[in-house]
Scaffold this active site. Structure first.
Site: not given
Ligand code: GDP
Ligand code: IMO
Ligand code: MG
Length: 420
Positions: A13, A16, A40-41, A221
């Site tokens: 998270d 990416k 979840g991107h 991840q």
């Molecule tokens: P990913 O899994 O690595 O793609 O990241 P996620 O989407 O799960 O989580 C990142 C969260 O931070 C999302 O809700 C984005 O919209 C938000 N986000 C990304 N970059 C920034 C930033 O620079 N500032 C803030 N406040 N939010 C951000």
């Molecule tokens: P993105 O791509 C954050 C975590 C789960 C759990 C562990 C194993 O959005 O960054 P799994 O379902 O993969 O067997 O769970 O890994 N986990 C993540 N945490 N971002 C993710 O993906 C994750 N994908 C799995 O919360 O601790």
């Molecule tokens: Mg994510």
């Protein structure tokens, strides 16, 4: 040309999805190489927000080719939901999204097994996303998996053989379930999947590289969730590191170019497992609230804490990161003080190498910084950065020994500052 890789350096998270979307105009192809719908991107642009799980984050930028690589595990039911949401929003995917025949399918019983294993672990559960990731990769490694390419050959037989094995295990775990609805949605997903081309992606990718195309590999991840190098057993079931792009796409190590390592200016984690810099105090709450730190897949509150440079240095080393990307610095815009963990104290010893085991004995050693206390969300160039922020950047670059190439100051595509 070479394949550039973008991957998470923390516990996922990091942002990416947002950065892949920003970088996609420079590439011809974007490809996911591991993980599945546990990812979840999130992408935000033009006032709209999208969360992608299996579809690469290059899907919104023009007619770029997007490939789901062989290292991915794909759940057809969730894939169908994702495709329908994008099509409803006016995005036609059919000529732009291709799927490797060698990607493994997450069967409906994999989800049940995930739940059964977690239940059996009780207090020591991993806190998985419940998407069947571990069981699907287990079947892949134990050579019992069903692949996308199998949809075209003896599919029913392969499906039934695998599901019958799973039923035996579920019985052993005394796990109650109703498979009928899950199966119905899953087979509807298979029909949705069939509308896309199944490809020998390793051949296509290498051919494209030879003909001069540029490819961005999108990680899911993060490094601290890697099956080998993460905080085992509280990890995911794939290699999230740079080497995973080689096996997950069929690309030779010498064909890897830039390695973009992405991290938050602080740190988060979802699920169980060690997190030395976690804050159980109002500052942790403030990070969660200002950073909207709730899981994009499960909605679970993310655990929040200060940046951990022991873990980050380790992640930079394992991945051979060539360029760093720092996200969400805006979340700390109002903080008077910012801390960075530079070492761990374990008993009387101070360690800077990431240890084999992290338990309650590990105590972070912090360096403190004065916060920049400036709203950075509308900034367009690094010339606007406050001095305290530049000092923080310079400190991180020195500690990690890699330049910070991008600074993100908000969730929107436009809130991205590239330091050329
Ligand atoms: P990913 O899994 O690595 O793609 O990241 P996620 O989407 O799960 O989580 C990142 C969260 O931070 C999302 O809700 C984005 O919209 C938000 N986000 C990304 N970059 C920034 C930033 O620079 N500032 C803030 N406040 N939010 C951000
Ligand atoms: P993105 O791509 C954050 C975590 C789960 C759990 C562990 C194993 O959005 O960054 P799994 O379902 O993969 O067997 O769970 O890994 N986990 C993540 N945490 N971002 C993710 O993906 C994750 N994908 C799995 O919360 O601790
Ligand atoms: Mg994510």
């Amino acid at each position: 040309m070479k394949v550039d890789v973008l991957l998470g350096l923390q516990w996922g998270d990091e942002g990416k999805g947002k950065v892949v979307d920003v970088l996609t105009p420079r590439y011809d192809v974007v490809s996911r190489f591991q993980g599945g719908p546990n990812a979840g991107h999130t992408l935000e642009f033009e006032g709209k927000k999208y969360v992608l799980r299996s579809i690469p984050s290059g899907i919104f930028q023009g007619n770029k080719i997007n490939i789901i690589g062989n290292g991915v595990v794909l759940d057809p039911a969730l894939f169908k939901v994702e495709v329908e949401a994008l099509e409803a929003a006016g995005h036609d995917l059919s000529q732009r999204l291709f799927i490797s025949k060698k990607a493994h399918l997450i069967l409906p019983t994999h989800r049940l097994l995930d739940a059964a294993y977690e239940q059996a672990k009780g207090d020591s559960k991993i806190g998985t996303t419940g998407k069947g990731i571990g069981p699907a990769y287990t079947d892949k490694i134990s050579r019992n998996g069903v692949r996308v390419g199998d949809i075209l050959h003896n599919f029913e037989e392969k499906y039934t053989t695998a599901v019958n094995k799973h039923k035996t295990i579920l019985k052993h775990y005394n796990f109650d379930y109703d498979l009928s609805q899950l199966e119905k949605e899953w087979f509807e997903g298979i029909e949705a999947l069939k509308k896309f081309s199944f490809i020998n992606s390793e051949h296509d990718i290498n051919r494209m590289l030879q003909s001069g195309a540029s490819i961005l590999a999108e990680g899911a991840q993060g490094t601290m969730l890697d099956i080998d190098f993460g905080s085992y057993p509280f990890v995911t079931s794939s290699n999230t590191i740079c080497a995973g792009a080689c096996t997950g796409l069929g690309v030779a190590p010498r064909n890897i170019g830039e390695v973009y390592g992405i991290f938050k200016a602080y740190c988060t984690r979802v699920g169980s497992g060690p997190f030395p810099t976690e804050l159980h105090c109002p500052t942790g709450e403030k990070l969660r609230e200002k950073g909207h730190e709730f899981g994009s897949v499960t909605g679970r509150p993310r655990r929040c804490g200060w940046i951990d440079l022991v873990a980050l240095r380790y992640a930079v080393m394992i991945n051979g990161v060539t360029k760093l990307i720092m996200m969400k610095s805006d979340v700390m815009d109002s903080f008077e003080t910012i801390k960075a963990c530079v070492a761990y104290k374990i008993g009387n010893e101070t360690v800077t190498d990431f240890p084999y085991e992290i338990d309650s004995q590990v105590e972070p050693v912090y360096k403190e910084f004065t916060g920049w206390q400036t709203d950075m969300t509308a900034m367009q160039s690094e010339s606007e950065f406050p001095k305290a922020f530049n000092d923080y950047l310079a400190f991180l670059e020195k500690e990690l020994n890699v330049p910070i190439y991008i600074v993100s100051v908000g969730p929107d595509r436009a809130q991205t500052i590239i330091r050329e």
